[in-house]
Scaffold this motif. Sequence first.
Motif, mmCIF file in Angstrom:
data_model
loop_
_atom_site.group_PDB
_atom_site.id
_atom_site.type_symbol
_atom_site.label_atom_id
_atom_site.label_comp_id
_atom_site.label_asym_id
_atom_site.label_seq_id
_atom_site.Cartn_x
_atom_site.Cartn_y
_atom_site.Cartn_z
ATOM 1 N N HIS A 107 0.835 -1.190 0.000
ATOM 2 C CA HIS A 107 0.000 0.000 0.000
ATOM 3 C C HIS A 107 0.875 1.246 0.000
ATOM 4 O O HIS A 107 2.065 1.190 0.279
ATOM 5 N N LEU A 108 0.240 2.354 -0.324
ATOM 6 C CA LEU A 108 0.934 3.635 -0.404
ATOM 7 C C LEU A 108 0.976 4.279 0.973
ATOM 8 O O LEU A 108 0.015 4.237 1.726
ATOM 9 N N LEU A 128 6.462 -3.827 -8.407
ATOM 10 C CA LEU A 128 5.296 -3.878 -9.289
ATOM 11 C C LEU A 128 4.295 -2.762 -8.958
ATOM 12 O O LEU A 128 3.695 -2.169 -9.859
ATOM 13 N N PHE A 129 4.134 -2.452 -7.673
ATOM 14 C CA PHE A 129 3.224 -1.392 -7.262
ATOM 15 C C PHE A 129 3.707 -0.040 -7.785
ATOM 16 O O PHE A 129 2.920 0.763 -8.283
ATOM 17 N N ILE A 130 5.026 0.207 -7.670
ATOM 18 C CA ILE A 130 5.590 1.479 -8.157
ATOM 19 C C ILE A 130 5.416 1.589 -9.666
ATOM 20 O O ILE A 130 5.046 2.649 -10.182
ATOM 21 N N LYS A 134 3.080 4.868 -11.338
ATOM 22 C CA LYS A 134 4.185 5.819 -11.538
ATOM 23 C C LYS A 134 3.778 7.266 -11.273
ATOM 24 O O LYS A 134 4.579 8.057 -10.780
ATOM 25 N N ASN A 135 2.544 7.587 -11.578
ATOM 26 C CA ASN A 135 2.104 8.988 -11.406
ATOM 27 C C ASN A 135 2.114 9.421 -9.930
ATOM 28 O O ASN A 135 2.195 10.609 -9.627
ATOM 29 N N LEU A 136 2.034 8.491 -8.988
ATOM 30 C CA LEU A 136 2.059 8.845 -7.572
ATOM 31 C C LEU A 136 3.458 9.183 -7.052
ATOM 32 O O LEU A 136 3.604 9.803 -6.011
ATOM 33 N N PHE A 137 4.477 8.813 -7.830
ATOM 34 C CA PHE A 137 5.858 8.992 -7.377
ATOM 35 C C PHE A 137 6.615 10.049 -8.184
ATOM 36 O O PHE A 137 7.813 10.131 -8.111
#
Length: 138
Positions: A107-108, A128-130, A134-137
């Motif tokens: 989770h984030l 895999l989550f990252i 990608k837009n969250l990082f």
Amino acid sequence: MVINYTELKKNTIAFSKKVGSQIVDGGKKCWKFTKENPGIVIGTGIGIVAAVLVCREGYNYETTEVSEYNSIFLESEADSLFPSMNEIEKESELRNYPENRKSPVTHLYRSNKGDNFVRGGTEEDKRLFIEANKNLFE
């Protein structure tokens, strides 16, 4: 939403007056009852004091000096209701945790500074989550 401060002030004052008058009325009723029934009030007070004194006789009070703080603490048998650190350590040794525990769901996590991190799961799950988010990082 617009706040009408004059209306809010008027309602607050009215509410305060209502509550205040109820407190005063309650105090007057208590004082009247006390004046009319002093035996009941005094008897109840003596009963409460006696009950407290009887309950305190069962405790074994000792003073102990704690060198860290150079102060004296009052210890009683009532403190045994709370577990000591030794009891907590013994209890944790009795638990049988599996060698390979299931890791929590990936989770984030957002820190107070506003940075995003990934928590939980395996390293592969995090990667895999990252990639999927990608837009969250950015």
